[in-house]
Motif scaffolding. Structure first.
Motif, PDB file in Angstrom:
ATOM      1  N   MET A   1      29.273  46.894  28.620  1.00 50.02           N
ATOM      2  CA  MET A   1      30.284  46.768  29.637  1.00 50.02           C
ATOM      3  C   MET A   1      31.629  46.475  28.998  1.00 50.02           C
ATOM      4  SD  MET A   1      29.233  44.612  32.875  1.00 50.02           S
ATOM      5  CE  MET A   1      27.655  44.800  33.557  1.00 50.02           C
ATOM      6  N   PHE A   2      32.595  47.048  29.622  1.00 49.07           N
ATOM      7  CA  PHE A   2      33.945  46.815  29.145  1.00 49.07           C
ATOM      8  C   PHE A   2      34.497  45.543  29.778  1.00 49.07           C
ATOM      9  CE2 PHE A   2      33.458  51.434  28.707  1.00 49.07           C
ATOM     10  CZ  PHE A   2      33.740  51.552  27.357  1.00 49.07           C
ATOM     11  N   ALA A   3      35.488  44.977  29.165  1.00 53.96           N
ATOM     12  CA  ALA A   3      36.100  43.745  29.644  1.00 53.96           C
ATOM     13  C   ALA A   3      36.705  43.940  31.022  1.00 53.96           C
ATOM     14  CB  ALA A   3      37.149  43.261  28.654  1.00 53.96           C
ATOM     15  N   THR A   4      37.246  45.104  31.301  1.00 51.13           N
ATOM     16  CA  THR A   4      37.851  45.352  32.608  1.00 51.13           C
ATOM     17  C   THR A   4      36.805  45.361  33.711  1.00 51.13           C
ATOM     18  OG1 THR A   4      37.735  47.739  32.198  1.00 51.13           O
ATOM     19  CG2 THR A   4      39.831  46.636  31.708  1.00 51.13           C
ATOM     20  N   GLU A   5      35.606  45.896  33.407  1.00 53.59           N
ATOM     21  CA  GLU A   5      34.528  45.902  34.403  1.00 53.59           C
ATOM     22  C   GLU A   5      34.046  44.481  34.680  1.00 53.59           C
ATOM     23  OE1 GLU A   5      31.470  48.418  32.893  1.00 53.59           O
ATOM     24  OE2 GLU A   5      32.647  50.233  33.114  1.00 53.59           O
ATOM     25  N   VAL A   6      33.913  43.685  33.635  1.00 51.60           N
ATOM     26  CA  VAL A   6      33.472  42.298  33.793  1.00 51.60           C
ATOM     27  C   VAL A   6      34.498  41.515  34.605  1.00 51.60           C
ATOM     28  CG1 VAL A   6      32.979  40.162  32.546  1.00 51.60           C
ATOM     29  CG2 VAL A   6      32.100  42.331  31.679  1.00 51.60           C
ATOM     30  N   LEU A   7      35.752  41.710  34.292  1.00 50.56           N
ATOM     31  CA  LEU A   7      36.822  41.021  35.012  1.00 50.56           C
ATOM     32  C   LEU A   7      36.843  41.454  36.476  1.00 50.56           C
ATOM     33  CD1 LEU A   7      39.138  39.044  34.811  1.00 50.56           C
ATOM     34  CD2 LEU A   7      40.626  40.936  34.161  1.00 50.56           C
ATOM     35  N   ALA A   8      36.678  42.707  36.764  1.00 45.58           N
ATOM     36  CA  ALA A   8      36.665  43.203  38.145  1.00 45.58           C
ATOM     37  C   ALA A   8      35.481  42.628  38.909  1.00 45.58           C
ATOM     38  CB  ALA A   8      36.624  44.729  38.152  1.00 45.58           C
ATOM     39  N   ARG A   9      34.313  42.595  38.254  1.00 45.52           N
ATOM     40  CA  ARG A   9      33.123  42.023  38.907  1.00 45.52           C
ATOM     41  C   ARG A   9      33.317  40.529  39.195  1.00 45.52           C
ATOM     42  NH1 ARG A   9      27.443  42.240  35.913  1.00 45.52           N
ATOM     43  NH2 ARG A   9      26.539  40.497  37.014  1.00 45.52           N
ATOM     44  N   PHE A  10      33.906  39.822  38.235  1.00 44.86           N
ATOM     45  CA  PHE A  10      34.177  38.383  38.413  1.00 44.86           C
ATOM     46  C   PHE A  10      35.124  38.159  39.580  1.00 44.86           C
ATOM     47  CE2 PHE A  10      36.894  34.699  37.431  1.00 44.86           C
ATOM     48  CZ  PHE A  10      35.935  33.700  37.476  1.00 44.86           C
ATOM     49  N   ARG A  11      36.188  38.960  39.643  1.00 45.52           N
ATOM     50  CA  ARG A  11      37.154  38.829  40.742  1.00 45.52           C
ATOM     51  C   ARG A  11      36.482  39.122  42.090  1.00 45.52           C
ATOM     52  NH1 ARG A  11      42.503  41.715  38.178  1.00 45.52           N
ATOM     53  NH2 ARG A  11      43.097  39.957  36.867  1.00 45.52           N
ATOM     54  N   ALA A  12      35.615  40.085  42.140  1.00 46.04           N
ATOM     55  CA  ALA A  12      34.914  40.421  43.390  1.00 46.04           C
ATOM     56  C   ALA A  12      34.005  39.275  43.824  1.00 46.04           C
ATOM     57  CB  ALA A  12      34.108  41.704  43.212  1.00 46.04           C
ATOM     58  N   GLU A  13      33.301  38.673  42.878  1.00 42.47           N
ATOM     59  CA  GLU A  13      32.425  37.545  43.211  1.00 42.47           C
ATOM     60  C   GLU A  13      33.233  36.334  43.662  1.00 42.47           C
ATOM     61  OE1 GLU A  13      29.625  36.687  40.107  1.00 42.47           O
ATOM     62  OE2 GLU A  13      28.906  38.756  40.031  1.00 42.47           O
ATOM     63  N   VAL A  14      34.334  36.061  42.986  1.00 44.72           N
ATOM     64  CA  VAL A  14      35.196  34.944  43.393  1.00 44.72           C
ATOM     65  C   VAL A  14      35.773  35.207  44.785  1.00 44.72           C
ATOM     66  CG1 VAL A  14      37.366  33.737  42.896  1.00 44.72           C
ATOM     67  CG2 VAL A  14      35.739  34.171  41.063  1.00 44.72           C
ATOM     68  N   GLY A  15      36.219  36.427  45.033  1.00 47.24           N
ATOM     69  CA  GLY A  15      36.751  36.772  46.352  1.00 47.24           C
ATOM     70  C   GLY A  15      35.715  36.605  47.449  1.00 47.24           C
ATOM     71  N   ALA A  16      34.484  37.029  47.173  1.00 45.96           N
ATOM     72  CA  ALA A  16      33.413  36.866  48.167  1.00 45.96           C
ATOM     73  C   ALA A  16      33.106  35.392  48.404  1.00 45.96           C
ATOM     74  CB  ALA A  16      32.162  37.609  47.698  1.00 45.96           C
ATOM     75  N   ALA A  17      33.121  34.602  47.335  1.00 42.24           N
ATOM     76  CA  ALA A  17      32.847  33.170  47.473  1.00 42.24           C
ATOM     77  C   ALA A  17      33.948  32.490  48.287  1.00 42.24           C
ATOM     78  CB  ALA A  17      32.718  32.524  46.091  1.00 42.24           C
ATOM     79  N   VAL A  18      35.194  32.846  48.020  1.00 45.66           N
ATOM     80  CA  VAL A  18      36.320  32.276  48.775  1.00 45.66           C
ATOM     81  C   VAL A  18      36.216  32.661  50.240  1.00 45.66           C
ATOM     82  CG1 VAL A  18      38.841  32.378  49.070  1.00 45.66           C
ATOM     83  CG2 VAL A  18      37.856  32.074  46.796  1.00 45.66           C
ATOM     84  N   THR A  19      35.857  33.918  50.511  1.00 47.46           N
ATOM     85  CA  THR A  19      35.706  34.371  51.894  1.00 47.46           C
ATOM     86  C   THR A  19      34.607  33.582  52.609  1.00 47.46           C
ATOM     87  OG1 THR A  19      36.446  36.582  51.278  1.00 47.46           O
ATOM     88  CG2 THR A  19      35.237  36.376  53.349  1.00 47.46           C
ATOM     89  N   ARG A  20      33.466  33.397  51.943  1.00 47.04           N
ATOM     90  CA  ARG A  20      32.371  32.613  52.541  1.00 47.04           C
ATOM     91  C   ARG A  20      32.810  31.167  52.790  1.00 47.04           C
ATOM     92  NH1 ARG A  20      29.365  35.355  48.630  1.00 47.04           N
ATOM     93  NH2 ARG A  20      29.302  33.485  47.324  1.00 47.04           N
ATOM     94  N   ALA A  21      33.529  30.597  51.848  1.00 47.95           N
ATOM     95  CA  ALA A  21      33.986  29.212  51.990  1.00 47.95           C
ATOM     96  C   ALA A  21      34.955  29.079  53.161  1.00 47.95           C
ATOM     97  CB  ALA A  21      34.637  28.735  50.697  1.00 47.95           C
ATOM     98  N   ARG A  22      35.870  30.009  53.292  1.00 47.33           N
ATOM     99  CA  ARG A  22      36.824  29.961  54.413  1.00 47.33           C
ATOM    100  C   ARG A  22      36.107  30.103  55.755  1.00 47.33           C
ATOM    101  NH1 ARG A  22      41.494  33.728  51.728  1.00 47.33           N
ATOM    102  NH2 ARG A  22      42.447  32.079  50.468  1.00 47.33           N
ATOM    103  N   ARG A  23      35.137  31.008  55.813  1.00 51.52           N
ATOM    104  CA  ARG A  23      34.381  31.202  57.045  1.00 51.52           C
ATOM    105  C   ARG A  23      33.609  29.932  57.407  1.00 51.52           C
ATOM    106  NH1 ARG A  23      31.119  35.580  55.849  1.00 51.52           N
ATOM    107  NH2 ARG A  23      32.903  36.927  56.232  1.00 51.52           N
ATOM    108  N   ALA A  24      32.952  29.354  56.413  1.00 52.02           N
ATOM    109  CA  ALA A  24      32.183  28.127  56.660  1.00 52.02           C
ATOM    110  C   ALA A  24      33.106  26.987  57.073  1.00 52.02           C
ATOM    111  CB  ALA A  24      31.397  27.739  55.411  1.00 52.02           C
ATOM    112  N   SER A  25      34.247  26.878  56.425  1.00 48.25           N
ATOM    113  CA  SER A  25      35.211  25.830  56.764  1.00 48.25           C
ATOM    114  C   SER A  25      35.713  25.997  58.198  1.00 48.25           C
ATOM    115  CB  SER A  25      36.378  25.881  55.786  1.00 48.25           C
ATOM    116  OG  SER A  25      37.353  24.936  56.147  1.00 48.25           O
ATOM    117  N   GLY A  26      35.987  27.212  58.593  1.00 49.69           N
ATOM    118  CA  GLY A  26      36.433  27.473  59.963  1.00 49.69           C
ATOM    119  C   GLY A  26      35.375  27.125  60.989  1.00 49.69           C
ATOM    120  N   GLU A  27      34.113  27.495  60.688  1.00 52.11           N
ATOM    121  CA  GLU A  27      33.027  27.181  61.617  1.00 52.11           C
ATOM    122  C   GLU A  27      32.825  25.677  61.746  1.00 52.11           C
ATOM    123  OE1 GLU A  27      29.683  29.308  60.088  1.00 52.11           O
ATOM    124  OE2 GLU A  27      30.470  31.278  60.678  1.00 52.11           O
ATOM    125  N   ILE A  28      32.880  24.972  60.628  1.00 52.84           N
ATOM    126  CA  ILE A  28      32.727  23.510  60.656  1.00 52.84           C
ATOM    127  C   ILE A  28      33.888  22.873  61.410  1.00 52.84           C
ATOM    128  CG2 ILE A  28      32.702  21.434  59.221  1.00 52.84           C
ATOM    129  CD1 ILE A  28      30.086  22.924  59.214  1.00 52.84           C
TER     130      ILE A  28
END
Length: 128
Positions: A1-28
């Motif tokens: 894997m290239f560094a750009t692919e790893v970085l893109a995958r990391f950003r996607a996972e962080v974005g998904a985690a932030v989205t889940r956290a915001r949704r959970a925070s709103g529901e709470i």
């Protein structure tokens, strides 16, 4: 894997985690707001409800448990009146009584003179 692919995958996972956290925070937040509103409504109902003579009071062990629960969590603890205070008749307000009497004008139409003298003044109404 290239560094750009790893970085893109990391950003996607962080974005998904932030989205889940915001949704959970709103529901709470929504759930807490509903709970606070319901608690406020129940508190108002409890304060407005008058106790009738002979009504059952909350047992002291239950009151102590509730007080302990609030203290442990750093919540405000209101002073709860006992059953005798709740069922006591409301005090009747009476107008303040006026002690003594005011001076009355004598036969000459004059009021007795006002002075700081400590002499006997009990006859002042008769003399003037």
């Amino acid at each position: 894997m290239f560094a750009t692919e790893v970085l893109a995958r990391f950003r996607a996972e962080v974005g998904a985690a932030v989205t889940r956290a915001r949704r959970a925070s709103g529901e709470i937040g929504e759930r807490n707001a509903k709970l606070r509103e319901r608690t406020r409504d129940l508190a108002v109902q409890a304060r407005e409800r008058g106790a009738s003579p002979g009504a059952q009071a909350t047992p002291s062990d239950v009151q102590e448990a509730a007080k302990g629960f609030r203290v442990e969590r750093g919540l405000a603890v209101e002073r709860v009146p006992d059953a005798a205070e709740l069922t006591a008749p409301a005090p009747v307000e009476t107008p303040p009584a006026t002690l003594g009497s005011s001076a009355v004008a004598g036969p000459s139409g004059q009021l007795p003179r006002v002075s700081d003298d400590d002499e006997d003044f009990s006859q002042s109404r008769i003399l003037y």
